[in-house]
Design a protein around this motif. Structure first.
Motif, PDB file in Angstrom:
ATOM      1  N   ARG A 182       0.833  -1.198   0.000  1.00 53.94           N
ATOM      2  CA  ARG A 182       0.000   0.000   0.000  1.00 53.94           C
ATOM      3  C   ARG A 182       0.866   1.246   0.000  1.00 53.94           C
ATOM      4  NH1 ARG A 182      -5.590  -0.404   2.513  1.00 53.94           N
ATOM      5  NH2 ARG A 182      -5.678  -2.669   2.633  1.00 53.94           N
ATOM      6  N   PHE A 183       0.533   2.202  -0.856  1.00 57.62           N
ATOM      7  CA  PHE A 183       1.338   3.424  -0.910  1.00 57.62           C
ATOM      8  C   PHE A 183       1.233   4.194   0.404  1.00 57.62           C
ATOM      9  CE2 PHE A 183       2.329   7.787  -2.298  1.00 57.62           C
ATOM     10  CZ  PHE A 183       3.584   7.543  -2.792  1.00 57.62           C
ATOM     11  N   ARG A 184       0.045   4.181   0.998  1.00 59.96           N
ATOM     12  CA  ARG A 184      -0.124   4.943   2.239  1.00 59.96           C
ATOM     13  C   ARG A 184       0.555   4.254   3.420  1.00 59.96           C
ATOM     14  NH1 ARG A 184      -6.339   3.871   2.805  1.00 59.96           N
ATOM     15  NH2 ARG A 184      -6.289   2.081   4.187  1.00 59.96           N
ATOM     16  N   ALA A 185       1.030   3.014   3.234  1.00 62.40           N
ATOM     17  CA  ALA A 185       1.869   2.381   4.253  1.00 62.40           C
ATOM     18  C   ALA A 185       3.346   2.602   3.932  1.00 62.40           C
ATOM     19  CB  ALA A 185       1.579   0.878   4.331  1.00 62.40           C
ATOM     20  N   LEU A 186       3.645   2.667   2.638  1.00 61.93           N
ATOM     21  CA  LEU A 186       5.043   2.815   2.221  1.00 61.93           C
ATOM     22  C   LEU A 186       5.633   4.154   2.676  1.00 61.93           C
ATOM     23  CD1 LEU A 186       7.426   1.595   0.572  1.00 61.93           C
ATOM     24  CD2 LEU A 186       6.568   2.876  -1.391  1.00 61.93           C
ATOM     25  N   VAL A 187       4.867   5.214   2.515  1.00 57.65           N
ATOM     26  CA  VAL A 187       5.393   6.543   2.843  1.00 57.65           C
ATOM     27  C   VAL A 187       5.742   6.661   4.334  1.00 57.65           C
ATOM     28  CG1 VAL A 187       4.878   9.014   2.892  1.00 57.65           C
ATOM     29  CG2 VAL A 187       4.345   7.665   0.842  1.00 57.65           C
ATOM     30  N   PRO A 188       4.821   6.317   5.257  1.00 57.81           N
ATOM     31  CA  PRO A 188       5.226   6.369   6.672  1.00 57.81           C
ATOM     32  C   PRO A 188       6.334   5.370   7.007  1.00 57.81           C
ATOM     33  CG  PRO A 188       2.989   5.492   6.461  1.00 57.81           C
ATOM     34  CD  PRO A 188       3.375   6.041   5.127  1.00 57.81           C
ATOM     35  N   PHE A 189       6.328   4.220   6.334  1.00 57.46           N
ATOM     36  CA  PHE A 189       7.407   3.262   6.581  1.00 57.46           C
ATOM     37  C   PHE A 189       8.754   3.889   6.260  1.00 57.46           C
ATOM     38  CE2 PHE A 189      10.548   0.203   5.230  1.00 57.46           C
ATOM     39  CZ  PHE A 189      10.529  -0.730   6.262  1.00 57.46           C
ATOM     40  N   ILE A 190       8.841   4.531   5.105  1.00 60.72           N
ATOM     41  CA  ILE A 190      10.111   5.139   4.688  1.00 60.72           C
ATOM     42  C   ILE A 190      10.523   6.253   5.656  1.00 60.72           C
ATOM     43  CG2 ILE A 190      11.192   6.540   2.878  1.00 60.72           C
ATOM     44  CD1 ILE A 190      10.957   3.566   2.141  1.00 60.72           C
ATOM     45  N   ALA A 191       9.550   7.045   6.092  1.00 62.38           N
ATOM     46  CA  ALA A 191       9.869   8.134   7.029  1.00 62.38           C
ATOM     47  C   ALA A 191      10.420   7.549   8.330  1.00 62.38           C
ATOM     48  CB  ALA A 191       8.618   8.970   7.294  1.00 62.38           C
ATOM     49  N   LEU A 192       9.751   6.526   8.859  1.00 62.39           N
ATOM     50  CA  LEU A 192      10.209   5.898  10.102  1.00 62.39           C
ATOM     51  C   LEU A 192      11.562   5.221   9.912  1.00 62.39           C
ATOM     52  CD1 LEU A 192       6.867   4.296  11.282  1.00 62.39           C
ATOM     53  CD2 LEU A 192       8.191   6.008  12.540  1.00 62.39           C
ATOM     54  N   TRP A 193      11.706   4.548   8.771  1.00 61.94           N
ATOM     55  CA  TRP A 193      12.951   3.821   8.519  1.00 61.94           C
ATOM     56  C   TRP A 193      14.142   4.771   8.464  1.00 61.94           C
ATOM     57  CZ3 TRP A 193      16.896   3.400   4.945  1.00 61.94           C
ATOM     58  CH2 TRP A 193      17.655   2.228   4.999  1.00 61.94           C
ATOM     59  N   SER A 194      13.916   5.952   7.884  1.00 67.57           N
ATOM     60  CA  SER A 194      14.999   6.938   7.829  1.00 67.57           C
ATOM     61  C   SER A 194      15.457   7.286   9.240  1.00 67.57           C
ATOM     62  CB  SER A 194      14.532   8.213   7.114  1.00 67.57           C
ATOM     63  OG  SER A 194      14.211   7.917   5.775  1.00 67.57           O
ATOM     64  N   ILE A 195      14.492   7.439  10.145  1.00 63.76           N
ATOM     65  CA  ILE A 195      14.821   7.854  11.516  1.00 63.76           C
ATOM     66  C   ILE A 195      15.427   6.691  12.315  1.00 63.76           C
ATOM     67  CG2 ILE A 195      13.838   8.672  13.706  1.00 63.76           C
ATOM     68  CD1 ILE A 195      11.629  10.029  11.952  1.00 63.76           C
ATOM     69  N   ILE A 196      14.823   5.509  12.157  1.00 62.44           N
ATOM     70  CA  ILE A 196      15.206   4.390  13.033  1.00 62.44           C
ATOM     71  C   ILE A 196      16.423   3.631  12.506  1.00 62.44           C
ATOM     72  CG2 ILE A 196      14.380   2.165  13.965  1.00 62.44           C
ATOM     73  CD1 ILE A 196      11.577   3.441  14.059  1.00 62.44           C
ATOM     74  N   VAL A 197      16.580   3.568  11.201  1.00 59.78           N
ATOM     75  CA  VAL A 197      17.703   2.810  10.647  1.00 59.78           C
ATOM     76  C   VAL A 197      18.756   3.724   9.996  1.00 59.78           C
ATOM     77  CG1 VAL A 197      18.418   1.013   9.030  1.00 59.78           C
ATOM     78  CG2 VAL A 197      16.269   0.768  10.283  1.00 59.78           C
ATOM     79  N   ILE A 222       7.738  -1.736  10.783  1.00 55.37           N
ATOM     80  CA  ILE A 222       6.551  -2.493  10.372  1.00 55.37           C
ATOM     81  C   ILE A 222       5.520  -2.473  11.501  1.00 55.37           C
ATOM     82  CG2 ILE A 222       5.661  -4.817   9.871  1.00 55.37           C
ATOM     83  CD1 ILE A 222       8.339  -5.368   8.410  1.00 55.37           C
ATOM     84  N   GLY A 223       5.998  -2.717  12.739  1.00 57.71           N
ATOM     85  CA  GLY A 223       5.109  -2.744  13.905  1.00 57.71           C
ATOM     86  C   GLY A 223       4.364  -1.432  14.093  1.00 57.71           C
ATOM     87  N   ILE A 224       5.042  -0.328  13.864  1.00 56.45           N
ATOM     88  CA  ILE A 224       4.385   0.973  14.045  1.00 56.45           C
ATOM     89  C   ILE A 224       3.381   1.232  12.919  1.00 56.45           C
ATOM     90  CG2 ILE A 224       4.724   3.467  14.162  1.00 56.45           C
ATOM     91  CD1 ILE A 224       7.507   2.891  15.398  1.00 56.45           C
ATOM     92  N   VAL A 225       3.819   0.968  11.682  1.00 55.88           N
ATOM     93  CA  VAL A 225       2.942   1.285  10.544  1.00 55.88           C
ATOM     94  C   VAL A 225       1.671   0.439  10.581  1.00 55.88           C
ATOM     95  CG1 VAL A 225       2.724   1.227   8.027  1.00 55.88           C
ATOM     96  CG2 VAL A 225       4.836   2.070   9.074  1.00 55.88           C
ATOM     97  N   ARG A 226       1.789  -0.827  11.001  1.00 47.27           N
ATOM     98  CA  ARG A 226       0.615  -1.702  10.941  1.00 47.27           C
ATOM     99  C   ARG A 226      -0.446  -1.340  11.980  1.00 47.27           C
ATOM    100  NH1 ARG A 226       2.108  -7.732  12.936  1.00 47.27           N
ATOM    101  NH2 ARG A 226      -0.160  -7.816  13.060  1.00 47.27           N
ATOM    102  N   ILE A 227      -0.089  -0.506  12.947  1.00 47.10           N
ATOM    103  CA  ILE A 227      -1.109   0.001  13.872  1.00 47.10           C
ATOM    104  C   ILE A 227      -2.117   0.852  13.103  1.00 47.10           C
ATOM    105  CG2 ILE A 227      -1.528   1.508  15.870  1.00 47.10           C
ATOM    106  CD1 ILE A 227       1.357   0.827  16.780  1.00 47.10           C
ATOM    107  N   PHE A 228      -1.609   1.566  12.097  1.00 40.69           N
ATOM    108  CA  PHE A 228      -2.462   2.528  11.392  1.00 40.69           C
ATOM    109  C   PHE A 228      -3.052   1.988  10.087  1.00 40.69           C
ATOM    110  CE2 PHE A 228       0.752   4.822  13.835  1.00 40.69           C
ATOM    111  CZ  PHE A 228      -0.073   5.569  14.668  1.00 40.69           C
TER     112      PHE A 228
END
Lengths: 119, 412
Positions: B122-137, B375-381
């Motif tokens: 899902r695109f609306r999952a990909l965008v927050p995933f990428i934002a979080l991944w930038s910060i966390i990884v 993944i855990g954070i994004v799947r909440i939303f």
């Protein structure tokens, strides 16, 4: 009797079939690019070491309408000769009767609709 | 301040930028016609997202200050204090140039991940995933390897242009995400559905071009080291291209265009960590070996493990990056670049080699754990995977309401 001849041939035989039809003065042809499969079952492609199945094959479809059984025979024979390679995947030729024909410009019907003024 | 260096680095920065649109073409060509827009959109969206985040707080977190060798702080929030004068990382160029150069790395890295998820995320999952991944990884990885006091640099490991930070981190994260998402429909019939090989060539060509900025620019000056990295980069890419062609011919009798392009890309990946550390002769070995490693790795992951790493983000960048990191530990020389405190294993030292192995393991661990957290954070939303119907219709229509080729048949 109006008869439609439909031939599905190899892509690479397009030029030869067209030339063969021209040679016997069959000028009215319709050609489309089609996809399909038969005994040939697609071909093999390898991407980064994995086989990719390509089931649908690109083919060329000719559609020709002729005005007699004699012309039907000549047309089918010409296409068969030109499209032949002997390998699986040469294609098929179908023919069937059609109900009517109308030339849009002159409103001529049937046999007349198929004739050309520029002989 | 050195105007020559500054000019050179600004051009290198623009070259690295070009790699993300290039990747959009490389990936876009490799997917089905109905998913090409979505695949390219992932790269384009990241062009916006990563610059925005980097300027706002990413640069500061990666390079500002030091907390435990793992992460920076907010001292350069909004690039406040990052100006025209030289910063702490490069004497000859404005601090802003260094920040901009690093910004482009923060852009291409998450974009690499998207190759694993095509056709089903899902695109609306990909965008927050990428934002979080930038910060966390990404920001911690960049800090650990290149930042002031970063602990992977402190233990003596080296990474010239981002083997760990860019390629291993993105490749491993891509693999985790691909496993979580599951396989695309129809994967059992065929694992590749390429719709436009000329796009692949366009993308690969521009990637090579941009990679000169990536590797030569990592010298941070227009000097001999930059020239050295330029040449090792060329040699590795070329040798890997040829060795992939050779494998194609041996295995299937015919060299393929997609194979040649894949080969050059993995050659670039493999030389990235060592470009400014290994002697030029080693670049031949690094390039020659990366293609068989990735070729058989990709086949193993796809066919034996049956993991749908769709465009081989792990198979190419993960494996290629790991080989590059090991190779740097084998062939690195402190006489080429004194950032390396010891020579490689082939010259008799073990210290660098061991440090390289540790840094690779740490990178893999950070990427796996970080990706699972994201993944855990994004799947909440939101669900990460699209509905089966949307997958069948295609991602272009279902995610964006857009058809990439409205006039493909001339009926526009």
């Amino acid at each position: 009797m109006l008869i439609k001849v439909e031939a599905i041939v190899r892509e690479e035989k397009f030029e030869e079939v067209k030339a063969a039809l021209n040679a016997i003065q069959v000028n009215g042809i319709t050609v489309s690019q089609v996809m399909g499969c038969g005994a040939q079952r697609g071909y093999k492609e390898i991407v980064r070491g994995s086989e990719v199945d390509v089931v649908m094959q690109p083919k060329i479809k000719f559609e020709i309408v002729v005005s007699s059984e004699e012309w039907e025979k000549k047309t089918i024979e010409a296409i068969q000769k030109a499209a032949y390679t002997g390998e699986v995947g040469d294609g098929k030729i179908f023919s069937y009767e059609i109900r009517s024909a109308l030339k849009i410009r002159t409103k001529e019907e049937g046999y007349d609709a198929l004739q050309s003024e520029y002989e | 301040m050195n105007t020559g260096d500054t000019g050179f680095m600004l051009i290198c920065t623009a070259l690295v930028f070009l790699m993300t649109p290039a990747l959009a073409f490389f990936y876009g060509g490799l997917v089905r016609r109905k998913n090409v827009g979505n695949t390219m959109m992932a790269c384009v969206a990241i062009m916006g997202l990563s610059v925005f985040m980097w300027a706002l707080f990413g640069y500061s977190l990666s390079f500002g200050g030091n907390h435990g060798g793992v992460i920076g702080d907010f001292r350069w929030l909004g690039l406040n204090g990052v100006g025209w004068e030289a910063g702490p990382y490069a004497d000859g160029i404005p601090h802003l140039v260094f920040a901009a150069f690093q910004m482009m790395f923060a852009m291409i890295t998450p974009a690499l991940i998207t190759g694993a998820v095509v056709g089903r995320m899902r695109f609306r999952a990909l965008v927050p995933f990428i934002a979080l991944w930038s910060i966390i990884v990404y920001y911690p990885m960049a800090h650990m390897v290149w930042g002031e006091g970063g602990f992977l640099a402190a233990i003596g490991s080296v990474d010239f242009a981002g083997g760990n930070v860019v390629h291993i981190s993105s490749g491993v994260s891509a693999l985790v995400l691909a496993i979580y998402l599951g396989r695309r429909r129809g994967y059992e019939h065929t694992s590749y559905r390429i719709h436009n090989i000329p796009f692949v060539v366009l993308g690969a060509g521009l990637l090579w071009f941009g990679w000169y900025g990536f590797n030569a620019g990592s010298a941070l000056a227009a000097d001999g080291l930059a020239a050295h990295a330029f040449m090792t980069t060329s040699i590795s890419a070329a040798t890997a291209l040829l060795s992939w062609m050779l494998i194609d011919v041996i295995k299937n009798k015919k060299p393929t265009l997609v194979g040649a392009c894949t080969g050059l890309v993995v050659g670039l990946v493999a030389i990235t960590p060592g470009a400014g550390f290994v002697p030029t002769w080693a670049a031949f070995i690094i390039g020659a070996l990366v293609s068989p490693i990735c070729y058989f790795g990709v086949t193993f992951i796809k066919q034996k493990l049956k993991i749908d790493d769709a465009l081989d983000a792990f198979g190419c960048h993960g494996l290629g990056g790991i080989w590059g990191g090991i190779a740097t530990g084998l062939f690195g020389q402190s006489s080429i670049n004194s950032v390396a405190k010891a020579d490689g294993l082939v010259f008799g030292d073990t210290q660098l080699f061991v440090a390289q192995l540790i840094s690779i393991v740490v990178t893999i661990a950070v990427a796996v754990v970080g990706t699972l957290i994201c993944i855990g954070i994004v799947r909440i939303f939101t669900k990460l995977r699209v509905e089966p119907k949307d997958e069948l219709v295609g991602m272009d229509i279902s995610q964006h309401g857009e058809n990439a080729y409205p006039a493909f048949n001339g009926f526009d």
